[in-house]
Design an enzyme around this catalytic site. Structure first.
Site, PDB file in Angstrom:
ATOM      1  N   ASP A 121      36.929 -14.608  42.974  1.00  0.00           N
ATOM      2  CA  ASP A 121      37.465 -13.376  42.387  1.00  0.00           C
ATOM      3  C   ASP A 121      38.129 -12.618  43.532  1.00  0.00           C
ATOM      4  O   ASP A 121      37.446 -12.119  44.431  1.00  0.00           O
ATOM      5  CB  ASP A 121      36.355 -12.540  41.764  1.00  0.00           C
ATOM      6  CG  ASP A 121      36.901 -11.372  40.940  1.00  0.00           C
ATOM      7  OD1 ASP A 121      38.087 -11.035  41.120  1.00  0.00           O
ATOM      8  OD2 ASP A 121      36.156 -10.817  40.121  1.00  0.00           O
ATOM      9  N   ASP A 132      32.731 -13.805  39.060  1.00  0.00           N
ATOM     10  CA  ASP A 132      32.156 -12.485  39.316  1.00  0.00           C
ATOM     11  C   ASP A 132      30.791 -12.569  39.997  1.00  0.00           C
ATOM     12  O   ASP A 132      30.407 -11.658  40.733  1.00  0.00           O
ATOM     13  CB  ASP A 132      31.964 -11.714  38.005  1.00  0.00           C
ATOM     14  CG  ASP A 132      33.265 -11.419  37.298  1.00  0.00           C
ATOM     15  OD1 ASP A 132      34.200 -10.949  37.965  1.00  0.00           O
ATOM     16  OD2 ASP A 132      33.346 -11.657  36.084  1.00  0.00           O
ATOM     17  N   ILE A 175      39.729  -9.729  43.771  1.00  0.00           N
ATOM     18  CA  ILE A 175      39.306  -8.332  43.844  1.00  0.00           C
ATOM     19  C   ILE A 175      38.327  -8.106  42.701  1.00  0.00           C
ATOM     20  O   ILE A 175      38.730  -7.931  41.547  1.00  0.00           O
ATOM     21  CB  ILE A 175      40.489  -7.340  43.757  1.00  0.00           C
ATOM     22  CG1 ILE A 175      41.463  -7.556  44.912  1.00  0.00           C
ATOM     23  CG2 ILE A 175      39.969  -5.903  43.754  1.00  0.00           C
ATOM     24  CD1 ILE A 175      42.670  -6.633  44.888  1.00  0.00           C
ATOM     25  N   ASP A 176      37.061  -8.124  43.018  1.00  0.00           N
ATOM     26  CA  ASP A 176      36.038  -7.855  42.008  1.00  0.00           C
ATOM     27  C   ASP A 176      35.851  -6.338  41.936  1.00  0.00           C
ATOM     28  O   ASP A 176      35.566  -5.700  42.943  1.00  0.00           O
ATOM     29  CB  ASP A 176      34.721  -8.538  42.391  1.00  0.00           C
ATOM     30  CG  ASP A 176      33.657  -8.288  41.346  1.00  0.00           C
ATOM     31  OD1 ASP A 176      33.905  -8.619  40.174  1.00  0.00           O
ATOM     32  OD2 ASP A 176      32.589  -7.755  41.696  1.00  0.00           O
ATOM     33  N   THR A 197      38.345  -4.531  39.864  1.00  0.00           N
ATOM     34  CA  THR A 197      39.771  -4.195  39.897  1.00  0.00           C
ATOM     35  C   THR A 197      40.044  -2.765  39.437  1.00  0.00           C
ATOM     36  O   THR A 197      40.877  -2.061  40.022  1.00  0.00           O
ATOM     37  CB  THR A 197      40.574  -5.172  39.010  1.00  0.00           C
ATOM     38  OG1 THR A 197      40.240  -6.511  39.391  1.00  0.00           O
ATOM     39  CG2 THR A 197      42.057  -4.962  39.174  1.00  0.00           C
ATOM     40  N   GLU A 223      40.116 -16.244  39.353  1.00  0.00           N
ATOM     41  CA  GLU A 223      40.206 -15.376  38.179  1.00  0.00           C
ATOM     42  C   GLU A 223      41.638 -15.283  37.660  1.00  0.00           C
ATOM     43  O   GLU A 223      41.877 -15.282  36.455  1.00  0.00           O
ATOM     44  CB  GLU A 223      39.703 -13.970  38.507  1.00  0.00           C
ATOM     45  CG  GLU A 223      39.764 -13.039  37.306  1.00  0.00           C
ATOM     46  CD  GLU A 223      39.383 -11.603  37.628  1.00  0.00           C
ATOM     47  OE1 GLU A 223      39.032 -10.880  36.686  1.00  0.00           O
ATOM     48  OE2 GLU A 223      39.447 -11.229  38.807  1.00  0.00           O
TER      49      GLU A 223
END
Length: 273
Positions: free
Chosen positions: A93, A219, A95-96, A98, A78
């Site tokens: 990702d 995601d 940190i999905d 955020t 990402e």
């Protein structure tokens, strides 16, 4: 297109991805706990899209952990971008969720998928709220900390709990119309803000539906495979299209297929095979 990877190669990658997701997720959680406010400075990249120091650190850690072991694989993240390769690609990702992470709402995670031959071969999701890792290999079932998980057996819409995502790239009026239709059928619904975690909630049977009209590939891919391998019905565009443009994802308990068929019709999708 047939994958160039045999089962041993896939399993070796899955073992590394599980370890990397757990280590990276725990480090991100520690960073969030210990950071002073300035360390979480937010750089605005557009609507609903924030990047923090933690995002960048986490993605670099994941890249280093995976590519150091599998240098011929390609990487799409990402934060750093990248393109899919002809052989196999990690789609990440770091940190999905955020915004949840920034605000201290523990509904966030780390999402790592491995794609080859137009199929998702591996899905790994670290769930920060429980400090656990979900994973799946294509055709091999879905697991939470190594224990099998299964989609819910819910058949009565009055007992259903659904999670609806929403992106500002799509119509809020459409989102409200779908929410209303599900509400009128007696379903309870939530919006939680982390697609990978929402998808594993369907996989473990906590929720009966997750639907969002537009997501990026990083995601959704890992969580979508985990949900599918847990027995959920999953529908989304072809992998190549998702990698290029993103798109919708639908994952739901099989006993409610009739209730959610209208959503597949809206998106013009068929369940994944």
């Amino acid at each position: 297109m047939k994958s160039v990877f045999d089962s041993a190669a896939i399993r070796a990658r899955a073992e590394v991805a599980i370890a990397v997701a757990l280590e990276t997720g725990r480090e991100a959680a520690r960073f969030r706990r210990d950071a002073n406010p300035g360390a979480l400075a937010v750089e605005n990249k557009g609507l609903q899209d924030f990047v923090t120091v933690a995002d960048k650190k986490a993605e670099q850690a994941i890249r280093d952990g995976l590519i150091s072991r599998f240098p011929d694989d390609t990487f799409m993240g990402e934060e750093s971008g990248g393109r899919s390769g002809a052989a196999g690609t990690w789609v990440v990702d770091p940190i999905d969720g955020t915004t949840n992470y920034i605000r201290g709402f523990r509904h966030w995670g780390v999402s790592i998928a491995f794609v080859a031959g137009g199929r998702i071969e591996i899905g790994v999701v670290y769930d920060a709220s429980e400090d656990k890792v979900f994973h799946a290999l294509r055709g091999d079932g879905a697991f939470k900390d190594g224990l099998p998980i299964h989609a819910a057996a819910t058949a009565d819409p009055a007992n259903a709990l659904v999670i609806l995502g929403h992106s500002r790239k799509t119509s809020f009026d459409d989102h409200l119309a779908i929410s209303r239709r599900l509400h009128e059928r007696g379903m309870d619904y939530r919006r939680m803000g982390a697609a990978a975690i929402d998808l594993v909630r369907v996989a473990e049977g906590t929720a009966d539906l997750y639907y969002e009209r537009h997501l990026n590939a990083w995601d959704m891919l890992a969580g979508a495979l985990i949900a599918k391998e847990a027995g959920a019905i999953v529908a989304m565009p072809a992998i190549d299209k998702l990698l290029a443009d993103g798109g919708p994802v639908i994952a739901h308990a099989p006993g409610l297929a009739g209730e959610f068929a209208f959503i597949l019709d809206i998106e013009g999708l068929m369940p994944s095979r």
